[in-house]
Design a protein around this motif. Structure first.
Motif, PDB file in Angstrom:
ATOM      1  N   PRO A   1       0.799  -1.228   0.000  1.00 31.24           N
ATOM      2  CA  PRO A   1       0.000   0.000   0.000  1.00 31.24           C
ATOM      3  C   PRO A   1       0.833   1.279   0.000  1.00 31.24           C
ATOM      4  CG  PRO A   1      -0.860  -1.555   1.596  1.00 31.24           C
ATOM      5  CD  PRO A   1       0.430  -2.124   1.095  1.00 31.24           C
ATOM      6  N   ALA A   2       2.101   1.202   0.408  1.00 30.65           N
ATOM      7  CA  ALA A   2       2.969   2.380   0.381  1.00 30.65           C
ATOM      8  C   ALA A   2       3.309   2.805  -1.040  1.00 30.65           C
ATOM      9  CB  ALA A   2       4.249   2.113   1.160  1.00 30.65           C
ATOM     10  N   ASN A   3       3.024   1.962  -2.043  1.00 35.14           N
ATOM     11  CA  ASN A   3       3.250   2.314  -3.444  1.00 35.14           C
ATOM     12  C   ASN A   3       2.188   3.259  -3.997  1.00 35.14           C
ATOM     13  OD1 ASN A   3       5.564   0.755  -3.711  1.00 35.14           O
ATOM     14  ND2 ASN A   3       4.403  -1.069  -4.275  1.00 35.14           N
ATOM     15  N   THR A   4       1.172   3.566  -3.215  1.00 35.68           N
ATOM     16  CA  THR A   4       0.094   4.439  -3.669  1.00 35.68           C
ATOM     17  C   THR A   4       0.637   5.812  -4.022  1.00 35.68           C
ATOM     18  OG1 THR A   4      -1.450   3.283  -2.222  1.00 35.68           O
ATOM     19  CG2 THR A   4      -2.138   5.425  -3.034  1.00 35.68           C
ATOM     20  N   GLY A   5       0.509   6.190  -5.269  1.00 33.86           N
ATOM     21  CA  GLY A   5       0.997   7.486  -5.738  1.00 33.86           C
ATOM     22  C   GLY A   5       2.508   7.573  -5.854  1.00 33.86           C
ATOM     23  N   GLY A   6       3.194   6.443  -5.805  1.00 35.10           N
ATOM     24  CA  GLY A   6       4.656   6.414  -5.828  1.00 35.10           C
ATOM     25  C   GLY A   6       5.224   6.357  -7.235  1.00 35.10           C
ATOM     26  N   PHE A   7       4.962   7.339  -8.048  1.00 35.18           N
ATOM     27  CA  PHE A   7       5.481   7.401  -9.414  1.00 35.18           C
ATOM     28  C   PHE A   7       5.509   8.863  -9.848  1.00 35.18           C
ATOM     29  CE2 PHE A   7       0.954   7.199  -9.688  1.00 35.18           C
ATOM     30  CZ  PHE A   7       0.609   8.013 -10.743  1.00 35.18           C
ATOM     31  N   GLU A   8       6.232   9.144 -10.904  1.00 36.39           N
ATOM     32  CA  GLU A   8       6.254  10.501 -11.450  1.00 36.39           C
ATOM     33  C   GLU A   8       5.294  10.552 -12.624  1.00 36.39           C
ATOM     34  OE1 GLU A   8      10.065  12.214 -12.173  1.00 36.39           O
ATOM     35  OE2 GLU A   8      10.929  11.279 -10.394  1.00 36.39           O
ATOM     36  N   GLY A   9       4.211  11.237 -12.459  1.00 38.60           N
ATOM     37  CA  GLY A   9       3.200  11.342 -13.498  1.00 38.60           C
ATOM     38  C   GLY A   9       1.944  11.961 -12.922  1.00 38.60           C
ATOM     39  N   THR A  10       0.867  11.934 -13.699  1.00 36.43           N
ATOM     40  CA  THR A  10      -0.384  12.542 -13.271  1.00 36.43           C
ATOM     41  C   THR A  10      -1.303  11.539 -12.605  1.00 36.43           C
ATOM     42  OG1 THR A  10      -0.203  14.049 -15.139  1.00 36.43           O
ATOM     43  CG2 THR A  10      -2.326  13.930 -14.043  1.00 36.43           C
ATOM     44  N   VAL A  11      -1.591  10.440 -13.318  1.00 32.90           N
ATOM     45  CA  VAL A  11      -2.485   9.412 -12.777  1.00 32.90           C
ATOM     46  C   VAL A  11      -2.045   8.057 -13.319  1.00 32.90           C
ATOM     47  CG1 VAL A  11      -4.237   9.536 -14.595  1.00 32.90           C
ATOM     48  CG2 VAL A  11      -4.925   8.895 -12.296  1.00 32.90           C
ATOM     49  N   ARG A  12      -2.235   7.011 -12.518  1.00 35.63           N
ATOM     50  CA  ARG A  12      -1.901   5.652 -12.950  1.00 35.63           C
ATOM     51  C   ARG A  12      -3.167   4.816 -12.835  1.00 35.63           C
ATOM     52  NH1 ARG A  12       2.895   2.734  -9.797  1.00 35.63           N
ATOM     53  NH2 ARG A  12       1.591   3.364  -8.044  1.00 35.63           N
ATOM     54  N   LEU A  13      -3.553   4.198 -13.938  1.00 33.33           N
ATOM     55  CA  LEU A  13      -4.757   3.378 -14.021  1.00 33.33           C
ATOM     56  C   LEU A  13      -4.337   2.011 -14.525  1.00 33.33           C
ATOM     57  CD1 LEU A  13      -7.915   3.251 -14.046  1.00 33.33           C
ATOM     58  CD2 LEU A  13      -7.779   3.995 -16.407  1.00 33.33           C
ATOM     59  N   GLY A  14      -4.780   0.962 -13.865  1.00 33.74           N
ATOM     60  CA  GLY A  14      -4.361  -0.366 -14.296  1.00 33.74           C
ATOM     61  C   GLY A  14      -5.299  -1.450 -13.813  1.00 33.74           C
ATOM     62  N   GLY A  15      -5.047  -2.642 -14.295  1.00 32.25           N
ATOM     63  CA  GLY A  15      -5.839  -3.791 -13.897  1.00 32.25           C
ATOM     64  C   GLY A  15      -5.051  -5.065 -14.098  1.00 32.25           C
ATOM     65  N   ILE A  16      -5.496  -6.115 -13.444  1.00 32.18           N
ATOM     66  CA  ILE A  16      -4.863  -7.417 -13.557  1.00 32.18           C
ATOM     67  C   ILE A  16      -5.951  -8.469 -13.368  1.00 32.18           C
ATOM     68  CG2 ILE A  16      -4.223  -7.508 -11.120  1.00 32.18           C
ATOM     69  CD1 ILE A  16      -1.586  -8.855 -12.007  1.00 32.18           C
ATOM     70  N   TYR A  17      -5.817  -9.599 -14.060  1.00 35.86           N
ATOM     71  CA  TYR A  17      -6.809 -10.665 -14.000  1.00 35.86           C
ATOM     72  C   TYR A  17      -6.089 -11.991 -13.780  1.00 35.86           C
ATOM     73  CZ  TYR A  17     -10.546 -13.820 -15.408  1.00 35.86           C
ATOM     74  OH  TYR A  17     -11.481 -14.808 -15.437  1.00 35.86           O
ATOM     75  N   ARG A  18      -6.551 -12.762 -12.827  1.00 35.25           N
ATOM     76  CA  ARG A  18      -5.967 -14.067 -12.539  1.00 35.25           C
ATOM     77  C   ARG A  18      -7.029 -15.132 -12.764  1.00 35.25           C
ATOM     78  NH1 ARG A  18      -6.051 -16.942  -7.266  1.00 35.25           N
ATOM     79  NH2 ARG A  18      -4.662 -18.701  -7.526  1.00 35.25           N
ATOM     80  N   SER A  19      -6.675 -16.192 -13.498  1.00 33.61           N
ATOM     81  CA  SER A  19      -7.556 -17.327 -13.733  1.00 33.61           C
ATOM     82  C   SER A  19      -6.757 -18.601 -13.541  1.00 33.61           C
ATOM     83  CB  SER A  19      -8.127 -17.265 -15.150  1.00 33.61           C
ATOM     84  OG  SER A  19      -8.968 -18.362 -15.378  1.00 33.61           O
ATOM     85  N   GLN A  20      -7.356 -19.575 -12.854  1.00 32.69           N
ATOM     86  CA  GLN A  20      -6.648 -20.818 -12.556  1.00 32.69           C
ATOM     87  C   GLN A  20      -7.619 -21.988 -12.688  1.00 32.69           C
ATOM     88  OE1 GLN A  20      -4.804 -20.645  -8.727  1.00 32.69           O
ATOM     89  NE2 GLN A  20      -4.253 -22.792  -8.703  1.00 32.69           N
ATOM     90  N   TRP A  21      -7.144 -23.079 -13.225  1.00 30.30           N
ATOM     91  CA  TRP A  21      -7.883 -24.332 -13.374  1.00 30.30           C
ATOM     92  C   TRP A  21      -9.120 -24.183 -14.247  1.00 30.30           C
ATOM     93  CZ3 TRP A  21      -7.884 -25.749  -7.483  1.00 30.30           C
ATOM     94  CH2 TRP A  21      -6.588 -26.047  -7.101  1.00 30.30           C
ATOM     95  N   THR A  22      -9.020 -23.449 -15.339  1.00 36.11           N
ATOM     96  CA  THR A  22     -10.120 -23.303 -16.278  1.00 36.11           C
ATOM     97  C   THR A  22     -10.262 -24.582 -17.095  1.00 36.11           C
ATOM     98  OG1 THR A  22      -9.646 -20.964 -16.418  1.00 36.11           O
ATOM     99  CG2 THR A  22     -11.016 -21.881 -18.144  1.00 36.11           C
ATOM    100  N   SER A  23     -11.504 -25.050 -17.295  1.00 32.79           N
ATOM    101  CA  SER A  23     -11.756 -26.278 -18.031  1.00 32.79           C
ATOM    102  C   SER A  23     -13.092 -26.179 -18.762  1.00 32.79           C
ATOM    103  CB  SER A  23     -11.787 -27.470 -17.067  1.00 32.79           C
ATOM    104  OG  SER A  23     -12.221 -28.624 -17.722  1.00 32.79           O
ATOM    105  N   ILE A  24     -13.201 -26.890 -19.874  1.00 33.57           N
ATOM    106  CA  ILE A  24     -14.460 -26.957 -20.615  1.00 33.57           C
ATOM    107  C   ILE A  24     -15.471 -27.806 -19.845  1.00 33.57           C
ATOM    108  CG2 ILE A  24     -15.548 -27.804 -22.733  1.00 33.57           C
ATOM    109  CD1 ILE A  24     -12.894 -27.226 -24.131  1.00 33.57           C
ATOM    110  N   LEU A  25     -15.004 -28.826 -19.160  1.00 34.17           N
ATOM    111  CA  LEU A  25     -15.870 -29.777 -18.477  1.00 34.17           C
ATOM    112  C   LEU A  25     -16.371 -29.291 -17.122  1.00 34.17           C
ATOM    113  CD1 LEU A  25     -13.761 -32.971 -19.218  1.00 34.17           C
ATOM    114  CD2 LEU A  25     -15.722 -32.102 -20.493  1.00 34.17           C
ATOM    115  N   SER A  26     -15.720 -28.313 -16.553  1.00 36.76           N
ATOM    116  CA  SER A  26     -16.064 -27.922 -15.192  1.00 36.76           C
ATOM    117  C   SER A  26     -15.937 -26.417 -15.033  1.00 36.76           C
ATOM    118  CB  SER A  26     -15.118 -28.639 -14.220  1.00 36.76           C
ATOM    119  OG  SER A  26     -15.185 -28.071 -12.959  1.00 36.76           O
TER     120      SER A  26
END
Length: 120
Positions: free
Chosen positions: A41-66
């Motif tokens: 959480p200390a990384n909040t606003g820890g960059f040189e710029g105006t605004v930082r917008l991002g996202g990440i997606y995690r998927s595990q054990w994806t299957s057609i059958l289940s």
């Protein structure tokens, strides 16, 4: 005797309410550097710029059958907003959202987290 019973009941109620808000596990991403507010959480606003917008997606054990899979979409936005006490200091604020969907029971853990950090 009655006062002792009331104190015991209040202690029990307080304990139940306090433990009801505890989480057993945090979310984990393989590419954790792509989610700086989740990493620390200390990384909040820890960059040189105006605004930082991002996202990440995690998927595990994806299957057609289940549909027994784990998936966690997450997004964040943060920005350095004002200068601090000294000339080189600044304060950053940010918002992080995630929804953790787990297994066959589709257990869901969602959170909206607001953060602020002072950078020296």
């Amino acid at each position: 005797m009655r006062m002792r019973l009331i104190n015991l009941q209040l202690s029990l109620l307080t304990s139940i309410l306090a433990f009801g808000f505890l989480s057993a596990q945090d979310i984990h991403f393989t590419q954790f550097n792509m989610s700086p507010m989740t990493l620390n959480p200390a990384n909040t606003g820890g960059f040189e710029g105006t605004v930082r917008l991002g996202g990440i997606y995690r998927s595990q054990w994806t299957s057609i059958l289940s549909s027994n899979q784990y998936e966690t979409p997450s997004g964040y936005v943060d920005a350095p907003i004002i200068r601090g006490f000294r000339k080189a200091d600044w304060i950053g604020v940010g918002l992080m959202l995630f929804q953790d969907n787990v297994g066959a029971g589709r257990l869901i853990h969602s959170a909206n987290k607001l953060g602020a950090a002072y950078h020296i």
